[in-house]
Design a protein around this motif. Structure first.
Motif, PDB file in Angstrom:
ATOM      1  N   SER A 208      -3.876   4.393 -13.101  1.00 46.68           N
ATOM      2  CA  SER A 208      -4.619   4.369 -11.742  1.00 46.68           C
ATOM      3  C   SER A 208      -3.986   5.422 -10.881  1.00 46.68           C
ATOM      4  O   SER A 208      -4.907   6.080  -9.889  1.00 46.68           O
ATOM      5  N   LEU A 209      -2.698   5.625 -10.999  1.00 43.35           N
ATOM      6  CA  LEU A 209      -2.041   6.885 -10.362  1.00 43.35           C
ATOM      7  C   LEU A 209      -2.737   8.063 -10.548  1.00 43.35           C
ATOM      8  O   LEU A 209      -3.084   9.038  -9.759  1.00 43.35           O
ATOM      9  N   PHE A 210      -2.781   8.200 -11.803  1.00 39.17           N
ATOM     10  CA  PHE A 210      -3.427   9.502 -12.396  1.00 39.17           C
ATOM     11  C   PHE A 210      -4.702   9.715 -11.878  1.00 39.17           C
ATOM     12  O   PHE A 210      -5.335  10.913 -11.641  1.00 39.17           O
ATOM     13  N   ALA A 211      -5.524   8.710 -11.919  1.00 39.88           N
ATOM     14  CA  ALA A 211      -6.975   8.704 -11.337  1.00 39.88           C
ATOM     15  C   ALA A 211      -6.989   8.732  -9.906  1.00 39.88           C
ATOM     16  O   ALA A 211      -7.932   9.027  -9.176  1.00 39.88           O
ATOM     17  N   PHE A 212      -5.880   8.755  -9.043  1.00 41.31           N
ATOM     18  CA  PHE A 212      -5.709   8.913  -7.685  1.00 41.31           C
ATOM     19  C   PHE A 212      -6.539   7.551  -6.910  1.00 41.31           C
ATOM     20  O   PHE A 212      -7.230   7.606  -5.811  1.00 41.31           O
ATOM     21  N   LYS A 213      -6.627   6.638  -7.837  1.00 41.93           N
ATOM     22  CA  LYS A 213      -7.194   5.315  -7.302  1.00 41.93           C
ATOM     23  C   LYS A 213      -5.921   4.283  -7.584  1.00 41.93           C
ATOM     24  O   LYS A 213      -6.297   3.279  -8.484  1.00 41.93           O
ATOM     25  N   PRO A 214      -5.057   3.989  -6.954  1.00 48.56           N
ATOM     26  CA  PRO A 214      -3.802   3.158  -6.992  1.00 48.56           C
ATOM     27  C   PRO A 214      -4.470   1.853  -7.328  1.00 48.56           C
ATOM     28  O   PRO A 214      -5.127   0.995  -6.350  1.00 48.56           O
TER      29      PRO A 214
ATOM     30  N   TYR B  17       3.021   9.853  -4.858  1.00 47.42           N
ATOM     31  CA  TYR B  17       2.300  10.919  -4.673  1.00 47.42           C
ATOM     32  C   TYR B  17       3.643  11.848  -3.980  1.00 47.42           C
ATOM     33  O   TYR B  17       3.657  13.174  -4.153  1.00 47.42           O
TER      34      TYR B  17
ATOM     35  N   GLY C  37       0.949   2.874  -3.463  1.00 42.99           N
ATOM     36  CA  GLY C  37      -0.290   3.932  -3.189  1.00 42.99           C
ATOM     37  C   GLY C  37       0.067   5.171  -2.628  1.00 42.99           C
ATOM     38  O   GLY C  37      -0.985   6.155  -2.890  1.00 42.99           O
ATOM     39  N   VAL C  38       0.888   5.158  -2.065  1.00 42.96           N
ATOM     40  CA  VAL C  38       1.262   6.577  -1.011  1.00 42.96           C
ATOM     41  C   VAL C  38       2.657   7.200  -1.581  1.00 42.96           C
ATOM     42  O   VAL C  38       2.619   8.576  -1.819  1.00 42.96           O
TER      43      VAL C  38
ATOM     44  N   SER D 235       0.858  -1.181   0.117  1.00 40.71           N
ATOM     45  CA  SER D 235       0.070  -0.016   0.014  1.00 40.71           C
ATOM     46  C   SER D 235       0.792   1.255   0.092  1.00 40.71           C
ATOM     47  O   SER D 235       0.552   2.095  -0.815  1.00 40.71           O
TER      48      SER D 235
ATOM     49  N   TRP E  65      10.666   5.775  -6.899  1.00 40.95           N
ATOM     50  CA  TRP E  65      10.033   6.904  -6.209  1.00 40.95           C
ATOM     51  C   TRP E  65      11.351   7.406  -5.430  1.00 40.95           C
ATOM     52  O   TRP E  65      11.196   8.651  -5.268  1.00 40.95           O
TER      53      TRP E  65
END
Length: 220
Positions: free
Chosen positions: A168-174, A14, A10-11, A6, A190
Motif C-alpha cells: 500500500s505504501l508503494f501504491a501511495f495509499k497506506p 515517505y 502513512g506520512v 496516520s 523510519w
C-alpha cells in the motif's frame, strides 16, 4: 484512526525514504567529486569484472578485513551484518509473497539483536575496545538493538499479512490502521532510515569508492 497511526504509518515512511535517498545521494556526489588521496598499490588487484565483484562480495559477506585486523569484533559484527542482510532479503521475499520471508525475518531479527548486543558489551567491557569506542558507536548499536527487539516483539517479521501494508505504501495509499505493536517497530524503522545518512552506518554506500576508486583506481 488517531494522529500517530496516520503519521507513523502513512506520512513518516515517505519522509524516511526521501531522507535516506537524498542523504546518500548527497554523500555519493561529494565522494565522486573528492580527489583520491592515495592509491593503494599494496597487492595484486583483480583485473576482471568478475574478479572484482568476487572480491567485493567476499568482503561484504565475510568482513574479511575485520577478521584480519580486529578479530575480537569480527564475529559479533558478522552476526549483526548477516542479520541486517537477512532482513533486507525478508522485505524482498515478503513483497513477492514467498513464505520463506517468515524464516528470513525471524532469523534476521535474532541475528541483528544478538550481534548488536555482543558488540555493545564488547566495546563496553573490553578495555582495548572501550578506549577506541566513541559515544556515537554505542548509540548506533543501541539503535539497532532496539529496532531488532521491537521487530521481534511485535511479530512483524513473521507476519506475511504485513505485506499488504508495504504494498500500500508503494501504491501511495497506506493501509491503515495498524496494530499498536507494529507502530513502535515502524517508528524506529523510519527514524533509523532517517538517521543512517548522517552516520558512519552509511559506509555500505562507499564500498565502490573504497575498492574501485582507491584500491583499484590504477586500473583505469
Amino acid at each position: 484512526m488517531n494522529f500517530w497511526q496516520s503519521f507513523i504509518g502513512g506520512v513518516l515512511p515517505y519522509i524516511a525514504v526521501a531522507t535516506l535517498v537524498l542523504g546518500l545521494g548527497y554523500k555519493v556526489t561529494c565522494w565522486l567529486k573528492a580527489p583520491v588521496n592515495l592509491h593503494w598499490e599494496l597487492f595484486p588487484y583483480p583485473q576482471t569484472l568478475g574478479g572484482q565483484l568476487s572480491e567485493l562480495l567476499s568482503e561484504v559477506f565475510t568482513l574479511r578485513s575485520l577478521f584480519h585486523h580486529n578479530r575480537r569484533l569480527w564475529f559479533p559484527s558478522l552476526v549483526m551484518h548477516w542479520g541486517i542482510y537477512a532482513v533486507v532479503f525478508w522485505l524482498f521475499f515478503l513483497l513477492v509473497g514467498a513464505p520463506v520471508a517468515i524464516y528470513l525475518g525471524t532469523a534476521g531479527g535474532v541475528l541483528a539483536l544478538t550481534g548488536s548486543c555482543l558488540l555493545f558489551l564488547f566495546r563496553l567491557f573490553v578495555p582495548g575496545l572501550r578506549q577506541i569506542s566513541t559515544p556515537v558507536e554505542y548509540l548506533n548499536l543501541l539503535f539497532i538493538f532496539l529496532l531488532a527487539l521491537a521487530a521481534l516483539a511485535s511479530g512483524a517479521l513473521s507476519d506475511l499479512a504485513f505485506r499488504s501494508y508495504f504494498i500500500s505504501l508503494f501504491a501511495f495509499k497506506p493501509h491503515l490502521p495498524l496494530p499498536g505493536s507494529y507502530l513502535v517497530f515502524l517508528l524506529l524503522l523510519w527514524l533509523f532510515m532517517i538517521y543512517i545518512p548522517f552516520t558512519r552506518m552509511a559506509h555500505f554506500a562507499v564500498k565502490y569508492f573504497t575498492y574501485h576508486k582507491v584500491k583499484w583506481g590504477e586500473v583505469e
